[in-house]
Write an enzyme that holds these catalytic residues in place. Sequence first.
Site, short mmCIF file in Angstrom:
data_model
loop_
_atom_site.label_atom_id
_atom_site.label_comp_id
_atom_site.label_asym_id
_atom_site.label_seq_id
_atom_site.Cartn_x
_atom_site.Cartn_y
_atom_site.Cartn_z
N ASN A 1 0.83 -1.22 0.00
CA ASN A 1 0.00 0.00 0.00
C ASN A 1 0.85 1.25 0.00
OD1 ASN A 1 -2.62 -0.82 -0.04
ND2 ASN A 1 -2.80 -1.02 2.18
N ALA A 2 1.88 1.25 0.88
CA ALA A 2 2.72 2.45 0.99
C ALA A 2 3.54 2.64 -0.28
CB ALA A 2 3.63 2.32 2.21
N GLU B 1 11.01 1.67 2.07
CA GLU B 1 9.98 0.85 1.40
C GLU B 1 10.58 -0.04 0.30
OE1 GLU B 1 7.16 0.12 2.10
OE2 GLU B 1 6.43 1.66 3.49
P1 TGC Z 1 10.12 -13.94 0.44
O1 TGC Z 1 10.53 -15.32 0.80
O2 TGC Z 1 10.23 -13.45 -0.95
O3 TGC Z 1 8.60 -13.73 0.93
C1 TGC Z 1 8.16 -14.08 2.25
C2 TGC Z 1 6.65 -14.16 2.20
O4 TGC Z 1 6.13 -12.84 1.96
C3 TGC Z 1 5.37 -12.83 0.75
N1 TGC Z 1 5.65 -11.56 0.05
C4 TGC Z 1 4.69 -10.70 -0.27
N2 TGC Z 1 3.38 -10.73 -0.09
C5 TGC Z 1 2.66 -9.69 -0.54
N3 TGC Z 1 3.24 -8.62 -1.14
C6 TGC Z 1 4.57 -8.54 -1.35
N4 TGC Z 1 5.11 -7.47 -1.90
C7 TGC Z 1 5.36 -9.62 -0.90
N5 TGC Z 1 6.69 -9.87 -0.89
C8 TGC Z 1 6.85 -11.07 -0.32
C9 TGC Z 1 5.87 -14.02 -0.05
O5 TGC Z 1 4.91 -14.46 -0.97
C10 TGC Z 1 6.12 -15.02 1.05
O6 TGC Z 1 4.88 -15.54 1.45
P2 TGC Z 1 4.72 -17.09 1.87
O7 TGC Z 1 3.28 -17.27 2.14
O8 TGC Z 1 5.23 -17.87 0.69
O9 TGC Z 1 5.60 -17.24 3.08
O10 TGC Z 1 10.85 -12.96 1.42
P3 TGC Z 1 12.35 -12.71 1.73
O11 TGC Z 1 12.56 -12.93 3.20
O12 TGC Z 1 13.25 -13.43 0.76
O13 TGC Z 1 12.38 -11.14 1.50
C11 TGC Z 1 12.79 -10.54 0.36
C12 TGC Z 1 12.12 -9.18 0.14
C13 TGC Z 1 12.95 -8.42 -0.86
C14 TGC Z 1 10.72 -9.39 -0.41
C15 TGC Z 1 11.95 -8.35 1.42
O14 TGC Z 1 12.89 -8.59 2.32
C16 TGC Z 1 11.76 -6.86 1.15
O15 TGC Z 1 10.81 -6.39 0.55
N6 TGC Z 1 12.71 -6.05 1.68
C17 TGC Z 1 12.53 -4.61 1.71
C18 TGC Z 1 12.22 -4.18 3.12
C19 TGC Z 1 11.30 -3.01 3.17
O16 TGC Z 1 10.64 -2.64 2.19
N7 TGC Z 1 11.18 -2.42 4.32
C20 TGC Z 1 10.27 -1.32 4.51
C21 TGC Z 1 10.18 -0.90 5.95
S1 TGC Z 1 8.84 0.18 6.26
C22 TGC Z 1 9.37 1.64 5.62
O17 TGC Z 1 10.38 1.78 5.01
C23 TGC Z 1 8.45 2.77 5.84
S2 TGC Z 1 8.94 4.22 5.12
C24 TGC Z 1 7.74 5.14 5.79
C25 TGC Z 1 7.44 6.40 5.13
O18 TGC Z 1 6.75 6.40 4.08
O19 TGC Z 1 7.80 7.43 5.75
P1 FAD Z 2 20.58 -2.00 3.71
O1 FAD Z 2 19.60 -3.09 3.77
O2 FAD Z 2 21.82 -2.08 4.54
O3 FAD Z 2 20.99 -1.76 2.20
C1 FAD Z 2 22.09 -0.93 1.81
C2 FAD Z 2 22.31 -1.08 0.30
O4 FAD Z 2 22.59 -2.43 -0.02
C3 FAD Z 2 21.08 -0.70 -0.52
O5 FAD Z 2 21.50 -0.03 -1.69
C4 FAD Z 2 20.47 -2.04 -0.93
O6 FAD Z 2 19.80 -1.97 -2.18
C5 FAD Z 2 21.72 -2.90 -1.03
N1 FAD Z 2 21.43 -4.33 -0.79
C6 FAD Z 2 20.91 -4.91 0.31
N2 FAD Z 2 20.78 -6.24 0.13
C7 FAD Z 2 21.24 -6.50 -1.12
C8 FAD Z 2 21.37 -7.69 -1.91
N3 FAD Z 2 20.97 -8.89 -1.44
N4 FAD Z 2 21.88 -7.58 -3.16
C9 FAD Z 2 22.25 -6.37 -3.65
N5 FAD Z 2 22.15 -5.23 -2.97
C10 FAD Z 2 21.65 -5.28 -1.72
N6 FAD Z 2 11.47 1.48 8.36
C11 FAD Z 2 10.36 1.12 9.07
O7 FAD Z 2 10.20 -0.05 9.45
N7 FAD Z 2 9.41 2.05 9.38
C12 FAD Z 2 9.51 3.34 9.02
O8 FAD Z 2 8.62 4.15 9.32
C13 FAD Z 2 10.66 3.75 8.30
N8 FAD Z 2 10.84 5.07 8.00
C14 FAD Z 2 12.01 5.47 7.41
C15 FAD Z 2 12.26 6.84 7.24
C16 FAD Z 2 13.47 7.26 6.69
C17 FAD Z 2 13.76 8.72 6.57
C18 FAD Z 2 14.43 6.30 6.24
C19 FAD Z 2 15.69 6.74 5.60
C20 FAD Z 2 14.18 4.95 6.42
C21 FAD Z 2 13.00 4.51 7.03
N9 FAD Z 2 12.76 3.15 7.30
C22 FAD Z 2 11.64 2.76 7.98
C23 FAD Z 2 13.81 2.17 7.05
C24 FAD Z 2 13.92 1.71 5.59
O9 FAD Z 2 12.88 0.87 5.25
C25 FAD Z 2 15.27 1.05 5.39
O10 FAD Z 2 16.25 2.06 5.45
C26 FAD Z 2 15.36 0.29 4.07
O11 FAD Z 2 14.53 -0.85 4.10
C27 FAD Z 2 16.80 -0.13 3.70
O12 FAD Z 2 17.43 -0.73 4.77
P2 FAD Z 2 18.91 -0.26 5.24
O13 FAD Z 2 18.88 1.21 5.37
O14 FAD Z 2 19.27 -1.05 6.42
O15 FAD Z 2 19.84 -0.59 4.02
#
Ligand code: TGC
Ligand code: FAD
Length: 389
Positions: free
Chosen positions: A247-248, A369
Amino acid sequence: MHSNNQWLDPLYLDSFLNEDEKLIRENTKKYCQKNLLPNVVENNRNYYFDREIYKDFGKMGFLGSTIKGFGSSEINKVSYGLIAFEIESIDSSYRSAISVQSSLVCHPIDKFGSKEQKETYLPDLVKGNLVGCFGLTESEAGSDPSSMKTNFKEFEDHYLINGSKTWITNAPIADIFLIWALNEKKDIKLFLIPKKTKGLKTSTIENKTSLKISPTGQIILENVKIPKDNLLPNTSGWKSVYSCLNNARYGISWGVLGAANNCWKISKEYTENRIMFKKPLAKNQLIQKKLAIMQTEISLGLSGCLHAGRSLDNGKDIKIAISMLKRNNCKKAIEIVREARDMMGANGLIDEYHIMRHLINLETVKTYEGAEDIHALILGKFQTDMDSF
Ligand code: TGC
Ligand code: FAD
């Protein structure tokens, strides 16, 4: 001079919006011009976020706007995207404020919460009386949240949570904390923890150079004891985590194009008026080519967002499309904004022109995200059926 505004919309995207959607966009634009634009430069200089702004966002119907009931404005996903576009044309921090409250706090409570949790929290979150945050990331679990250390233990009448979260939007100002944690069996669960709970502490990440208006912080959880009722009962593993992120990420895909669109227009006007070599900069072929590329990328990005929004409104699962749009639109937006800065020469560096603030903000949006390359790996896995993580 143009005889009409069609030059702004070469793909006729407006003709694919209904009257309600156009009205929501116009009202948001007016709100932004009147309430956000006048102070944004000063607020950015001073790292200032007025928490009361959440009440304005609530009155405007921006918060939790796509959930049903609980005072929500009940708009569709396309309208949510249009709002993100308009808000981020002012500053990514304000769009972040709306994204977190809507996609990462209201959505999970609505989707995974108990009836009592929904009734207790959603009306005040939608009004902006309460502010929420979403704790997934940890210092050693960013791109790979599954390696988180925050853990919970279940007892007869309570849970005990220990761990820490970092880089959490709103952590320093939130009333309620949605915290993801694992148990010994590595089951992932979501907990709602009110601010005053014993053992929960927050601190602000000071002096960050990007998204300066948005408060970001750390959360420490030390033997946080919460009643069983504070578990959101209806999550089902990692899919639930990612349903919030989808969603985000969708909103971000629209939002970053708002930032790019604003910078494109600022640089267009600037180069039309800047005389160099005895003629307007915009009269040079190289400048016109740059403007052409900017408008092309914005228009194509927006048409992808509109298509995605309609698909979501029709109940389609488009998580891969969302990864594609989040990644590509962030990348294109940064390129456009960087080009806009270049076209304005030294003046492009002055904060009153807004460009550098957008450019630096987009560095955050590209990272949170799901970082750009992480979305590339998600798309690569989809294409090859091979997991590279
Ligand atoms: P993987 O094994 O690929 O998947 C685990 C389970 O999750 C399901 N899944 C999803 N389901 C729905 N939508 C998606 N986009 C999905 N991605 C994965 C998948 O089907 C599986 O389900 P099941 O039933 O088979 O178990 O997962 P992995 O552990 O290998 O993870 C890889 C990856 C790249 C997907 C994941 O680690 C990832 O997306 N990393 C990015 C982390 C991230 O986005 N963090 C965000 C933190 S929140 C934030 O940043 C807020 S910013 C706030 C603001 O706007 O200010
Ligand atoms: P890392 O995971 O250490 O990644 C560093 C670099 O390595 C990236 O370029 C990445 O692409 C690369 N990398 C990582 N793994 C691989 C791989 N396997 N292969 C190749 N390249 C790779 N999180 C929340 O939960 N809630 C929030 O509200 C939230 N708000 C945020 C607000 C701000 C201002 C910021 C900056 C971040 C926020 N985050 C939040 C965290 C955000 O989701 C993480 O910063 C983001 O998921 C990346 O994680 P990291 O910073 O630890 O980078």
